[in-house]
Design an enzyme around this catalytic site. Structure first.
Site, PDB file in Angstrom:
ATOM      1  N   HIS A 134       0.847  13.127  -6.235  1.00 57.21           N
ATOM      2  CA  HIS A 134       0.387  12.188  -5.214  1.00 57.21           C
ATOM      3  C   HIS A 134       1.302  10.952  -5.154  1.00 57.21           C
ATOM      4  O   HIS A 134       0.863   9.832  -4.915  1.00 57.21           O
ATOM      5  CB  HIS A 134      -1.057  11.764  -5.496  1.00 57.21           C
ATOM      6  CG  HIS A 134      -1.891  11.575  -4.258  1.00 57.21           C
ATOM      7  ND1 HIS A 134      -2.783  12.512  -3.811  1.00 57.21           N
ATOM      8  CD2 HIS A 134      -1.965  10.560  -3.359  1.00 57.21           C
ATOM      9  CE1 HIS A 134      -3.387  12.074  -2.708  1.00 57.21           C
ATOM     10  NE2 HIS A 134      -2.889  10.888  -2.410  1.00 57.21           N
ATOM     11  N   ARG A 155       0.425   7.902  -7.434  1.00 58.98           N
ATOM     12  CA  ARG A 155      -0.681   7.048  -6.977  1.00 58.98           C
ATOM     13  C   ARG A 155      -1.996   7.432  -7.624  1.00 58.98           C
ATOM     14  O   ARG A 155      -3.017   6.830  -7.357  1.00 58.98           O
ATOM     15  CB  ARG A 155      -0.821   7.157  -5.452  1.00 58.98           C
ATOM     16  CG  ARG A 155       0.408   6.709  -4.707  1.00 58.98           C
ATOM     17  CD  ARG A 155       0.410   7.173  -3.269  1.00 58.98           C
ATOM     18  NE  ARG A 155      -0.515   6.458  -2.411  1.00 58.98           N
ATOM     19  CZ  ARG A 155      -0.307   5.251  -1.924  1.00 58.98           C
ATOM     20  NH1 ARG A 155       0.804   4.613  -2.221  1.00 58.98           N
ATOM     21  NH2 ARG A 155      -1.189   4.674  -1.145  1.00 58.98           N
ATOM     22  N   TYR A 204       0.842  -1.206   0.000  1.00 60.20           N
ATOM     23  CA  TYR A 204       0.000   0.000   0.000  1.00 60.20           C
ATOM     24  C   TYR A 204       0.875   1.252   0.000  1.00 60.20           C
ATOM     25  O   TYR A 204       0.595   2.234  -0.696  1.00 60.20           O
ATOM     26  CB  TYR A 204      -0.923  -0.019   1.225  1.00 60.20           C
ATOM     27  CG  TYR A 204      -1.596   1.305   1.506  1.00 60.20           C
ATOM     28  CD1 TYR A 204      -2.594   1.800   0.675  1.00 60.20           C
ATOM     29  CD2 TYR A 204      -1.216   2.076   2.609  1.00 60.20           C
ATOM     30  CE1 TYR A 204      -3.190   3.035   0.924  1.00 60.20           C
ATOM     31  CE2 TYR A 204      -1.812   3.309   2.862  1.00 60.20           C
ATOM     32  CZ  TYR A 204      -2.792   3.780   2.008  1.00 60.20           C
ATOM     33  OH  TYR A 204      -3.376   5.004   2.259  1.00 60.20           O
ATOM     34  N   LYS A 252      -2.283  21.210  -2.285  1.00 61.31           N
ATOM     35  CA  LYS A 252      -1.357  20.109  -2.610  1.00 61.31           C
ATOM     36  C   LYS A 252      -1.882  19.277  -3.773  1.00 61.31           C
ATOM     37  O   LYS A 252      -3.033  18.832  -3.732  1.00 61.31           O
ATOM     38  CB  LYS A 252      -1.191  19.212  -1.376  1.00 61.31           C
ATOM     39  CG  LYS A 252      -0.405  17.939  -1.634  1.00 61.31           C
ATOM     40  CD  LYS A 252      -0.168  17.180  -0.345  1.00 61.31           C
ATOM     41  CE  LYS A 252       0.575  15.893  -0.579  1.00 61.31           C
ATOM     42  NZ  LYS A 252      -0.274  14.830  -1.101  1.00 61.31           N
ATOM     43  N   TYR A 311      -9.114  16.181   2.851  1.00 63.98           N
ATOM     44  CA  TYR A 311      -9.804  15.739   1.641  1.00 63.98           C
ATOM     45  C   TYR A 311     -11.221  16.269   1.766  1.00 63.98           C
ATOM     46  O   TYR A 311     -11.868  16.048   2.803  1.00 63.98           O
ATOM     47  CB  TYR A 311      -9.885  14.216   1.576  1.00 63.98           C
ATOM     48  CG  TYR A 311      -8.626  13.518   1.120  1.00 63.98           C
ATOM     49  CD1 TYR A 311      -7.984  13.903  -0.051  1.00 63.98           C
ATOM     50  CD2 TYR A 311      -8.108  12.441   1.839  1.00 63.98           C
ATOM     51  CE1 TYR A 311      -6.843  13.238  -0.484  1.00 63.98           C
ATOM     52  CE2 TYR A 311      -6.971  11.772   1.407  1.00 63.98           C
ATOM     53  CZ  TYR A 311      -6.344  12.173   0.250  1.00 63.98           C
ATOM     54  OH  TYR A 311      -5.223  11.521  -0.180  1.00 63.98           O
ATOM     55  N   GLN A 321      -4.088  17.764   6.928  1.00 65.53           N
ATOM     56  CA  GLN A 321      -4.432  17.647   5.496  1.00 65.53           C
ATOM     57  C   GLN A 321      -5.911  17.322   5.341  1.00 65.53           C
ATOM     58  O   GLN A 321      -6.448  16.446   6.028  1.00 65.53           O
ATOM     59  CB  GLN A 321      -3.594  16.542   4.839  1.00 65.53           C
ATOM     60  CG  GLN A 321      -3.966  16.256   3.391  1.00 65.53           C
ATOM     61  CD  GLN A 321      -4.920  15.078   3.258  1.00 65.53           C
ATOM     62  OE1 GLN A 321      -4.878  14.151   4.064  1.00 65.53           O
ATOM     63  NE2 GLN A 321      -5.779  15.114   2.248  1.00 65.53           N
ATOM     64  N   THR A 356      -5.773  18.859  -0.196  1.00 66.86           N
ATOM     65  CA  THR A 356      -5.323  18.007  -1.302  1.00 66.86           C
ATOM     66  C   THR A 356      -6.336  18.090  -2.432  1.00 66.86           C
ATOM     67  O   THR A 356      -7.526  17.835  -2.235  1.00 66.86           O
ATOM     68  CB  THR A 356      -5.126  16.559  -0.814  1.00 66.86           C
ATOM     69  OG1 THR A 356      -4.110  16.579   0.187  1.00 66.86           O
ATOM     70  CG2 THR A 356      -4.703  15.630  -1.946  1.00 66.86           C
ATOM     71  N   ARG A 365      -5.005   1.247  -7.768  1.00 70.29           N
ATOM     72  CA  ARG A 365      -3.700   0.638  -7.457  1.00 70.29           C
ATOM     73  C   ARG A 365      -3.896  -0.869  -7.496  1.00 70.29           C
ATOM     74  O   ARG A 365      -4.518  -1.446  -6.598  1.00 70.29           O
ATOM     75  CB  ARG A 365      -3.213   1.133  -6.096  1.00 70.29           C
ATOM     76  CG  ARG A 365      -3.028   2.662  -6.128  1.00 70.29           C
ATOM     77  CD  ARG A 365      -3.152   3.324  -4.801  1.00 70.29           C
ATOM     78  NE  ARG A 365      -3.456   4.739  -4.980  1.00 70.29           N
ATOM     79  CZ  ARG A 365      -3.947   5.522  -4.029  1.00 70.29           C
ATOM     80  NH1 ARG A 365      -4.179   5.046  -2.826  1.00 70.29           N
ATOM     81  NH2 ARG A 365      -4.206   6.782  -4.284  1.00 70.29           N
ATOM     82  N   SER A 380      -2.861  13.203   7.966  1.00 72.54           N
ATOM     83  CA  SER A 380      -3.838  12.959   6.893  1.00 72.54           C
ATOM     84  C   SER A 380      -5.260  12.887   7.441  1.00 72.54           C
ATOM     85  O   SER A 380      -5.481  12.393   8.553  1.00 72.54           O
ATOM     86  CB  SER A 380      -3.486  11.626   6.217  1.00 72.54           C
ATOM     87  OG  SER A 380      -4.562  11.163   5.442  1.00 72.54           O
TER      88      SER A 380
HETATM   89  C1  FMN Z   1       0.891   5.225   1.495  1.00 68.08           C
HETATM   90  C2  FMN Z   1       0.583   6.609   1.060  1.00 68.08           C
HETATM   91  C3  FMN Z   1      -0.578   7.216   1.506  1.00 68.08           C
HETATM   92  C4  FMN Z   1      -0.840   8.542   1.156  1.00 68.08           C
HETATM   93  N1  FMN Z   1      -1.941   9.160   1.685  1.00 68.08           N
HETATM   94  C5  FMN Z   1      -2.155  10.469   1.422  1.00 68.08           C
HETATM   95  C6  FMN Z   1      -3.215  11.165   2.057  1.00 68.08           C
HETATM   96  O1  FMN Z   1      -3.930  10.626   2.886  1.00 68.08           O
HETATM   97  N2  FMN Z   1      -3.389  12.481   1.709  1.00 68.08           N
HETATM   98  C7  FMN Z   1      -2.577  13.130   0.809  1.00 68.08           C
HETATM   99  O2  FMN Z   1      -2.771  14.312   0.531  1.00 68.08           O
HETATM  100  N3  FMN Z   1      -1.565  12.476   0.209  1.00 68.08           N
HETATM  101  C8  FMN Z   1      -1.324  11.185   0.495  1.00 68.08           C
HETATM  102  N4  FMN Z   1      -0.258  10.539  -0.074  1.00 68.08           N
HETATM  103  C9  FMN Z   1       0.641  11.281  -0.978  1.00 68.08           C
HETATM  104  C10 FMN Z   1       1.777  11.926  -0.173  1.00 68.08           C
HETATM  105  O3  FMN Z   1       1.288  12.972   0.633  1.00 68.08           O
HETATM  106  C11 FMN Z   1       2.874  12.496  -1.084  1.00 68.08           C
HETATM  107  O4  FMN Z   1       2.281  13.346  -2.042  1.00 68.08           O
HETATM  108  C12 FMN Z   1       3.672  11.406  -1.800  1.00 68.08           C
HETATM  109  O5  FMN Z   1       3.903  10.318  -0.946  1.00 68.08           O
HETATM  110  C13 FMN Z   1       5.015  11.980  -2.279  1.00 68.08           C
HETATM  111  O6  FMN Z   1       5.736  11.027  -2.980  1.00 68.08           O
HETATM  112  P1  FMN Z   1       6.891  10.107  -2.321  1.00 68.08           P
HETATM  113  O7  FMN Z   1       6.182   9.039  -1.561  1.00 68.08           O
HETATM  114  O8  FMN Z   1       7.630   9.603  -3.500  1.00 68.08           O
HETATM  115  O9  FMN Z   1       7.718  10.999  -1.399  1.00 68.08           O
HETATM  116  C14 FMN Z   1       0.041   9.238   0.289  1.00 68.08           C
HETATM  117  C15 FMN Z   1       1.211   8.610  -0.155  1.00 68.08           C
HETATM  118  C16 FMN Z   1       1.493   7.323   0.233  1.00 68.08           C
HETATM  119  C17 FMN Z   1       2.774   6.698  -0.228  1.00 68.08           C
END
Ligand code: FMN
Length: 378
Positions: free
Chosen positions: A276, A279, A25, A252, A130, A128, A156, A165, A107
């Site tokens: 993101h 993702r 995940y 963001k 949503y 953060q 976000t 995913r 988050s």
């Molecule tokens: C497991 C996971 C969960 C995430 N959950 C959120 C989230 O709840 N809210 C959000 O704005 N971004 C979320 N993100 C995105 C991160 O805030 C961030 O943009 C991203 O991880 C940056 O890339 P990096 O993992 O390569 O550093 C998530 C990323 C990951 C890896």
């Protein structure tokens, strides 16, 4: 953690210590993962200019982020379900960030609630948001963040629809969760993780449970959450949020110059150039490819932050060289958290801090303010 020398070592340890569904995940991305890979690959393509015989004895990583002093140009990105990577994961990551002197972002989809984290740490953290269909719930959530004295709201804006995913589906990280024999065997082989999660305050979405009628049950709660992402969201809703949230606002998930120009008009203090972490829209440019144009367009009007693919201090230096004022890290600290809880996140900071200091030295710069594209080889 003596033999842990880089973020990849933390990743390997995370992989061994945390059940596969939760490791994947965190580690994986959407669809073919082209954008996930491009985030790291495009950063790695950027070469530094090696400089010699410059006095680099006074190197200092101190900077400001949203006007507040920070020990280095890093922020812990919002990451959902941290409490499933390690019991009380949100609290531990926040403590490590505050000890390191940088902001932590909680988050919306956290396991520990805003109030759980606020009661367990000394200083303010960021929250953060949503935006979900139930605007009454969102207003209440913002009010809870105000009551908890959160020092910035990170809105976000790149998740109106959810990128698929594949690995989460294959692992049964679906809604509702799916229990298979292999998953039970996997969990049983990670007793330290199980004990940590069982000791933790919560095992469900802490910000949502109990606040929405009929969502005390985990399955109903997951279904409610999945149905709540709002496809009707527009710039007007940013205005609405601005009318409720009195503090600093960060948008963001911006990757396009036209969107950045629109963001600058909202009065938000900062934006995060982000896809993101690969993702969401697979096939989108890497964050680092998008960064310079956005800096050119709106860098004079608002603070530009960056995330996506940062796995080292060298990567932080690359993003700063292309105009980011600071970087959010996601996976780099999640690996640390899964590998060793609070000490693991502290290790993430040690690794990146030392790499950045050495890179600055070898490029002949002493301060964060000095870093611009003159440190890059053309
Ligand atoms: C497991 C996971 C969960 C995430 N959950 C959120 C989230 O709840 N809210 C959000 O704005 N971004 C979320 N993100 C995105 C991160 O805030 C961030 O943009 C991203 O991880 C940056 O890339 P990096 O993992 O390569 O550093 C998530 C990323 C990951 C890896």
């Amino acid at each position: 953690m003596k033999h842990i020398t880089c973020i990849e070592d933390l990743r390997q340890l995370h992989k061994r210590r945390v059940p596969k569904a939760f490791f994947d995940y965190a580690d994986r991305g959407s669809y073919s993962e082209d954008t996930l890979r491009a985030n790291c690959d495009d950063l790695a393509q950027i070469k530094f200019r090696q400089r010699i015989l410059v006095d680099v004895s006074k190197r200092d990583l101190a900077t400001t982020i949203l006007g507040e002093p920070a020990s280095m140009p890093l922020v812990l990105a919002p990451v959902g379900l941290l409490g499933m990577q390690h019991g009380d994961g949100e609290i531990l990551a926040c403590r490590a960030a505050q000890a390191a002197g940088v902001p932590f972002t909680l988050s919306t989809m956290s396991i520990c609630s805003i109030e759980d984290v606020a009661a367990s740490v000394d200083k303010p953290f960021w929250f953060q948001l949503y935006v979900m269909k139930d605007r009454g719930f969102i207003k209440a959530l913002i009010e809870r963040a105000i009551a908890a004295k959160c020092s910035a709201l990170v809105l976000t804006v790149d998740l109106q629809v959810l990128g698929q995913r594949h690995q989460d589906i294959k692992n049964g990280m679906t809604v509702p969760p799916e229990w298979t024999l292999s998953k039970i065997v996997d969990f049983a082989s990670k007793p330290a993780w199980v004990a940590g999660v069982l000791r933790g305050k919560r095992r469900t979405f802490g910000n949502i449970v109990g606040h929405i009628k009929g969502t005390d049950d985990i399955t109903e709660l997951s279904q409610w959450t999945a149905s709540q992402f709002d496809t009707t969201l527009t710039w007007k809703d940013v205005e609405w949020i601005r009318s409720i949230w009195p503090g600093k606002l960060v948008l963001k998930g911006i990757l396009d110059v036209e969107d950045a120009e629109q963001a600058a008009k909202t009065g938000a203090h900062a934006l995060v150039v982000s896809n993101h972490g690969g993702r969401q829209l697979d096939g989108a440019p890497s964050s680092i490819e998008a960064l310079p144009e956005i800096v050119d367009a709106v860098g004079a009007q608002m603070e530009i932050m960056f995330d996506g693919g940062i796995r080292s201090g060298q990567d932080v230096m690359r993003a700063l060289a292309l105009g980011a004022k600071s970087c959010m890290i996601g996976r780099a600290y999640v690996y640390g958290l899964g590998a060793g809880g609070e000490a693991g996140v502290a290790k993430t900071f040690d690794i990146i801090r030392n790499e950045l200091l050495i890179t600055m030295g070898l490029c002949g710069v002493n301060t964060i303010a000095e870093i611009d594209d003159h440190v890059l080889a053309v």
